[in-house]
Motif scaffolding. Structure first.
Motif, PDB file in Angstrom:
ATOM      1  N   LYS A 198       0.802  -1.221   0.000  1.00  0.00           N
ATOM      2  CA  LYS A 198       0.000   0.000   0.000  1.00  0.00           C
ATOM      3  C   LYS A 198       0.837   1.273   0.000  1.00  0.00           C
ATOM      4  N   VAL A 199       2.149   1.119   0.009  1.00  0.00           N
ATOM      5  CA  VAL A 199       3.071   2.258   0.085  1.00  0.00           C
ATOM      6  C   VAL A 199       4.213   2.005  -0.887  1.00  0.00           C
ATOM      7  N   SER A 200       4.777   3.054  -1.422  1.00  0.00           N
ATOM      8  CA  SER A 200       5.998   2.916  -2.219  1.00  0.00           C
ATOM      9  C   SER A 200       6.914   4.091  -1.909  1.00  0.00           C
ATOM     10  N   TYR A 201       8.207   3.879  -2.165  1.00  0.00           N
ATOM     11  CA  TYR A 201       9.205   4.929  -2.002  1.00  0.00           C
ATOM     12  C   TYR A 201       9.639   5.420  -3.374  1.00  0.00           C
ATOM     13  N   ALA A 202       9.857   6.724  -3.483  1.00  0.00           N
ATOM     14  CA  ALA A 202      10.256   7.331  -4.756  1.00  0.00           C
ATOM     15  C   ALA A 202      11.364   8.342  -4.505  1.00  0.00           C
ATOM     16  N   LEU A 203      12.179   8.546  -5.521  1.00  0.00           N
ATOM     17  CA  LEU A 203      13.254   9.531  -5.472  1.00  0.00           C
ATOM     18  C   LEU A 203      12.837  10.747  -6.276  1.00  0.00           C
ATOM     19  N   VAL A 204      13.026  11.927  -5.704  1.00  0.00           N
ATOM     20  CA  VAL A 204      12.715  13.172  -6.417  1.00  0.00           C
ATOM     21  C   VAL A 204      13.811  13.403  -7.462  1.00  0.00           C
ATOM     22  N   MET A 205      13.431  13.363  -8.732  1.00  0.00           N
ATOM     23  CA  MET A 205      14.385  13.538  -9.821  1.00  0.00           C
ATOM     24  C   MET A 205      14.508  14.999 -10.233  1.00  0.00           C
TER      25      MET A 205
END
Length: 350
Positions: A326-333
């Protein structure tokens, strides 16, 4: 919401091969060239494929579209420091060529090959996400029920580090090595109030030396910060970790927001990590690229005195790198202005 990418491969290397293009991705989106595009660029150590493509394209995630995409080509050509990349046009469409070695010209082709990780240019700054690939995990409450927890250190000290003996109490399984975790953020959807998961942050690793009843005597193998009473012991995370990414817009509108900044940041910028309130349940996959709409400012109407919220505005780009249910991690590009918790996820502009 659909903006599909062709059958090209964006290569990420940590001693692993590239990923193939996703099934069903048949319609190609044309990449557009930047106004101030250089005629050539020489790759240097520290570059990423995203940054290199951003020198030429308005949409860095469409790097594969300017390769001479040909699924029949079997000999790949990856990018290394010292390579010279230049722009040319073919039938009015932008293409990139690569010059390497003794002046040989190689047209970039999406293929698969194993390359030593020390040589190849990675797609994104992998050092920015490494800790979240290995030291962070998201669990359900029932996953940590009854797990052992630290009760004391040497001479009943409250703080322990590498080489120390510590004592833990709980239900012991068949493992003899554990990772020490500390509870982090509780992820709750702000709209539905659904509990999405509990962040767990790794503190170090320990080895079970002996056990007396429900008390385990353990030796600290390593630690990245002080181990405290109450920290939890869990077996190593057995979830699949992806270190190869094919950047692409999501296949459908998933909605969603920036749920949290795990480091507690208020102003989120480039190369910061964020948690999203969308995961595998919503079809999110590693490599998905989202645009971000910054929330409009709430002000007081000077005539009526009402509180009104101004329209949002484009804020940046994120790329997902780790998925949970239900959650994911992302990198700000990219981030033209600081992003914030609560900002909306959108289709990336192209």
């Amino acid at each position: 919401m659909k903006r599909l990418v062709g059958n090209a491969v964006f290569t990420a290397l940590l001693g692993m091969t590239t990923l193939g293009a996703s099934a069903g991705m048949s319609q190609a989106q044309a990449a557009t060239v930047r106004d101030n595009v250089p005629s050539t660029y020489v790759v240097v150590s520290g570059d990423t494929l995203w940054d290199i493509s951003g020198r030429f394209l308005r949409e860095p995630w469409l790097w594969p579209e300017v390769w001479r995409a040909n699924p029949q080509i079997k000999n790949p050509h990856l990018i290394y420091p010292g390579d010279r990349i230049s722009l040319y046009y073919e039938n009015g469409e932008p293409r990139l060529r690569l010059e390497r070695g003794q002046g040989g010209v190689v047209k970039l082709s999406p293929s698969i090959r194993k390359i030593p990780k020390r040589e190849a240019v990675p797609p994104i700054p992998l050092e920015k996400i490494s800790a979240f690939l290995t030291d962070h995990r998201v669990v359900k409450p029932e996953e940590i029920e009854g797990v052992p927890y630290i009760v004391a250190g040497d001479d009943t000290r409250l703080i322990s580090g590498a080489g120390d003996t510590i004592y833990a109490r709980g239900q012991w399984g068949s493992y003899d090595t554990y990772s020490v975790y500390r509870k982090g953020d509780r992820y709750v959807d702000p709209d539905t109030q659904e509990f999405l998961g509990l962040e767990m942050v790794s503190i170090g690793d320990v080895k079970l030396e002996r056990q007396e009843g429900d008390i385990g005597v353990m030796r600290v193998l390593s630690s990245n910060r002080e181990i405290l009473n109450g920290d939890l012991l869990l077996p190593a995370d057995g979830g699949a970790i992806t270190t190869s990414f094919q950047p692409q817009p999501p296949a459908e509108d998933t909605g969603g927001i920036i749920l949290a900044a795990p480091d507690g940041l208020r102003n989120i910028g480039r190369n910061d990590i964020v948690a999203l309130n969308r995961g595998s349940r919503e079809g999110i996959e590693p490599g998905y690229v989202f645009g971000v709409e910054r929330r409009g400012e709430t002000i007081e109407d000077p005539v009526t005195g009402e509180s009104i919220t101004l329209p949002g505005e484009e804020g940046g780009l994120l790329m997902v790198f780790r998925i949970y249910e239900k959650v994911s991690y992302a990198l700000v590009m990219q981030a033209g202005r600081p992003l914030s918790v609560g900002d909306k996820l959108l289709e990336p502009n192209g």
